[in-house]
Design a protein around this motif. Structure first.
Motif, PDB file in Angstrom:
ATOM      1  N   GLY A  69       0.853  -1.074  -0.021  1.00 50.94           N
ATOM      2  CA  GLY A  69       0.092  -0.052  -0.011  1.00 50.94           C
ATOM      3  C   GLY A  69       0.924   1.084  -0.015  1.00 50.94           C
ATOM      4  O   GLY A  69       0.202   2.495   0.249  1.00 50.94           O
ATOM      5  N   TYR A  70       1.951   1.161  -0.224  1.00 52.52           N
ATOM      6  CA  TYR A  70       3.126   2.409  -0.299  1.00 52.52           C
ATOM      7  C   TYR A  70       2.668   3.450  -1.190  1.00 52.52           C
ATOM      8  O   TYR A  70       3.211   4.549  -0.815  1.00 52.52           O
ATOM      9  CB  TYR A  70       4.619   1.752  -0.423  1.00 52.52           C
ATOM     10  N   HIS A  71       2.024   2.853  -2.294  1.00 52.30           N
ATOM     11  CA  HIS A  71       1.684   4.057  -3.307  1.00 52.30           C
ATOM     12  C   HIS A  71       0.569   4.959  -2.636  1.00 52.30           C
ATOM     13  O   HIS A  71       0.434   6.080  -3.242  1.00 52.30           O
ATOM     14  CB  HIS A  71       1.346   3.219  -4.578  1.00 52.30           C
ATOM     15  N   LEU A  72      -0.064   4.767  -1.677  1.00 53.88           N
ATOM     16  CA  LEU A  72      -0.816   5.416  -1.236  1.00 53.88           C
ATOM     17  C   LEU A  72      -0.302   6.237   0.171  1.00 53.88           C
ATOM     18  O   LEU A  72      -0.937   7.179   0.691  1.00 53.88           O
ATOM     19  CB  LEU A  72      -2.222   4.834  -0.619  1.00 53.88           C
ATOM     20  N   LYS A  73       0.872   6.263   0.497  1.00 53.09           N
ATOM     21  CA  LYS A  73       1.485   6.626   1.517  1.00 53.09           C
ATOM     22  C   LYS A  73       3.283   7.667   1.134  1.00 53.09           C
ATOM     23  O   LYS A  73       3.878   6.940   0.835  1.00 53.09           O
ATOM     24  CB  LYS A  73       2.091   5.865   2.576  1.00 53.09           C
ATOM     25  N   PRO A  74       2.945   8.930   0.800  1.00 55.19           N
ATOM     26  CA  PRO A  74       4.097   9.643   0.205  1.00 55.19           C
ATOM     27  C   PRO A  74       5.360   9.335   0.891  1.00 55.19           C
ATOM     28  O   PRO A  74       6.263   9.138   0.429  1.00 55.19           O
ATOM     29  CB  PRO A  74       3.778  10.892   0.144  1.00 55.19           C
ATOM     30  N   GLU A  75       5.088   9.120   2.312  1.00 53.92           N
ATOM     31  CA  GLU A  75       6.423   8.897   3.145  1.00 53.92           C
ATOM     32  C   GLU A  75       6.704   7.621   3.633  1.00 53.92           C
ATOM     33  O   GLU A  75       6.724   7.246   4.670  1.00 53.92           O
ATOM     34  CB  GLU A  75       6.567   9.939   4.427  1.00 53.92           C
ATOM     35  N   ASN A  76       6.456   6.631   2.611  1.00 58.95           N
ATOM     36  CA  ASN A  76       6.697   5.252   3.071  1.00 58.95           C
ATOM     37  C   ASN A  76       8.206   4.757   3.063  1.00 58.95           C
ATOM     38  O   ASN A  76       8.816   5.637   2.782  1.00 58.95           O
ATOM     39  CB  ASN A  76       5.743   4.522   1.851  1.00 58.95           C
ATOM     40  N   PRO A  77       8.391   3.620   3.631  1.00 58.85           N
ATOM     41  CA  PRO A  77       9.773   3.171   3.716  1.00 58.85           C
ATOM     42  C   PRO A  77      10.570   2.975   2.515  1.00 58.85           C
ATOM     43  O   PRO A  77      11.728   3.250   2.489  1.00 58.85           O
ATOM     44  CB  PRO A  77       9.526   1.724   4.507  1.00 58.85           C
ATOM     45  N   VAL A  78       9.894   2.630   1.465  1.00 55.02           N
ATOM     46  CA  VAL A  78      10.675   2.910   0.181  1.00 55.02           C
ATOM     47  C   VAL A  78      11.243   4.176  -0.215  1.00 55.02           C
ATOM     48  O   VAL A  78      12.155   4.526  -0.619  1.00 55.02           O
ATOM     49  CB  VAL A  78       9.920   2.328  -1.234  1.00 55.02           C
TER      50      VAL A  78
END
Length: 233
Positions: A46-55
């Protein structure tokens, strides 16, 4: 006629079982490459929904990336690891294309791809690509391109140095192993574009960092990054 076809399909499946490349279970009729259970149970980040994600955070202070995301968690024994290994080392290229399509559907519906102009897969060195027979990131990119309609360029960015494998290297060694090994071959094709850079797995991010730094040498270029797997312990 459909009944006879189904009987024939069942007979062939008995002689030559079709197995899910993620879990090894038998595929049911109308399933292809990945069984329904694996399709549902593969954990999405779901990282594409969270700008400040771990990637995205992986590249903070290292290189300028607009957005970054990964489809699933890549770990020992995981379904996504099984799929990527079958893609890379068994040459099941259709897996790459299918994974690219699956992820692209989520990326497209979420607006993650808004404003992006062109897709570039992380390149392999020509010698390595000849040995393997293909670049797995190109097949993933082709699936993304098919869903999104974004053009795919496989020649704008090239790998000029054949390096040793990154496996079992430290973070610092990975970085020095890939520093300065890419070159933009077609600057006119990417000038002023927002590039979607595509890889199979992101581990330390060293390869992506090297690609991004080279791409950003071209005027008015922006880069976002996606991968199918994000390596976790």
């Amino acid at each position: 006629m459909n009944y006879l076809y189904d009987l024939w399909d069942d007979f062939i499946s008995l002689l030559f079982p079709r197995l899910c490349y993620a879990c090894g279970n038998h595929l049911m009729r109308n399933e292809s490459l990945i069984c329904t259970e694996c399709y549902v149970l593969i954990p999405r980040t779901g990282y594409h929904l969270k700008p400040e994600n771990p990637v995205a955070q992986l590249f903070w202070g290292r290189c300028l990336i607009e957005k970054a995301a990964a489809f699933s968690y890549y770990s020992k024994g995981s379904r996504i690891r099984n799929l990527i290994h079958k893609l890379k080392y068994s040459g099941i290229k259709e897996i790459g294309y299918e994974l690219g399509r699956i992820y692209a559907l989520s990326l497209k519906s979420s607006g993650f791809l808004s404003g992006m102009d062109i897709i570039i897969p992380v390149p392999l060195h020509p010698a390595k690509q000849r040995k393997r027979g293909f670049n797995q990131s190109e097949y993933i990119s082709a699936g993304v391109s098919d869903v999104t309609g974004l053009p795919l360029s496989t020649h704008s960015l090239v790998r000029t140095v054949l390096t040793a494998t990154q496996t079992n290297r430290s973070r610092y060694d990975r970085w020095t192993n890939v520093e300065g090994i890419f070159r933009v071959a077609e600057p006119g094709e990417i000038r002023g574009k927002h590039i979607l850079l595509v890889d199979d797995v992101i581990t330390t991010g060293s390869t992506i960092e090297s690609c991004v730094n080279e791409l950003l040498k071209i005027e008015d270029v922006k880069v976002s990054v996606i991968a199918i797997g994000y390596a976790v312990e």
